[in-house]
Scaffold this motif. Structure first.
Motif: not given
Length: 159
Positions: A41-44, A54-56, A86-87, A151-152
């Motif tokens: 990702v470009p940024g947390a 991230l949620p996916g 972030w996690g 995407a996930a």
């Protein structure tokens, strides 16, 4: 030139938050002998990353692992403290949150982008890859502004 399907992941060191602070982890440790889904990702804490990307992977982590994946890695050009926070804020316990703080792996992959216009310096493009024993078997790089091909759900469909 960016990494392509069939290429080996280059050697690099990343950071992961350990019990006593940031610890090194090498690409060899991450990928050798394993099937890994790595998305970057470009940024947390940025909107597209926190609301969609991230949620996916969090929601689909069990399905992705059931499809034979050993590790799901979220990587960003941020430091290990930011990636850890972030996690935790996203309940991403099933994912490995990795910091490419200096962008070393991102540059070696040829997937960096210039985000100086946003005050963010050099960052990673948004992408996802499936890596089998250190070799890229699928690479999906997003066009600017999108969260679709990486995407996930799209990656899960390929497993």
């Amino acid at each position: 030139m960016s990494i392509q399907t069939g290429d080996k992941i280059p050697a690099a060191k990343l950071k992961v938050m350990g019990e006593k602070g940031p610890q090194d982890i090498t690409t060899e440790e991450l990928f050798n002998g394993k099937k890994v889904v790595l998305f970057a990702v470009p940024g947390a804490f940025t909107p597209g990353c926190s609301i969609t990307h991230l949620p996916g992977y969090i929601v689909n982590a069990d399905k992705i692992k059931a499809a034979g994946v050993d590790t799901i890695v979220c990587m960003s050009v941020n430091d290990a403290f930011v990636m850890d926070a972030w996690g935790k804020s996203q309940n991403a316990e099933e994912l490995l949150m990795l910091a490419d703080g200096n962008g070393d792996l991102t540059k070696a992959l040829g997937l960096e982008m210039d985000a100086t216009g946003f005050g963010m310096g050099s960052r990673s493009k948004r992408f996802a890859m499936i890596v089998d024993n250190g070799t890229v078997s699928h690479l999906a790089v997003e066009p600017a502004g999108g969260v679709d091909v990486s995407a996930a759900e799209k990656i899960l469909a390929l497993l």
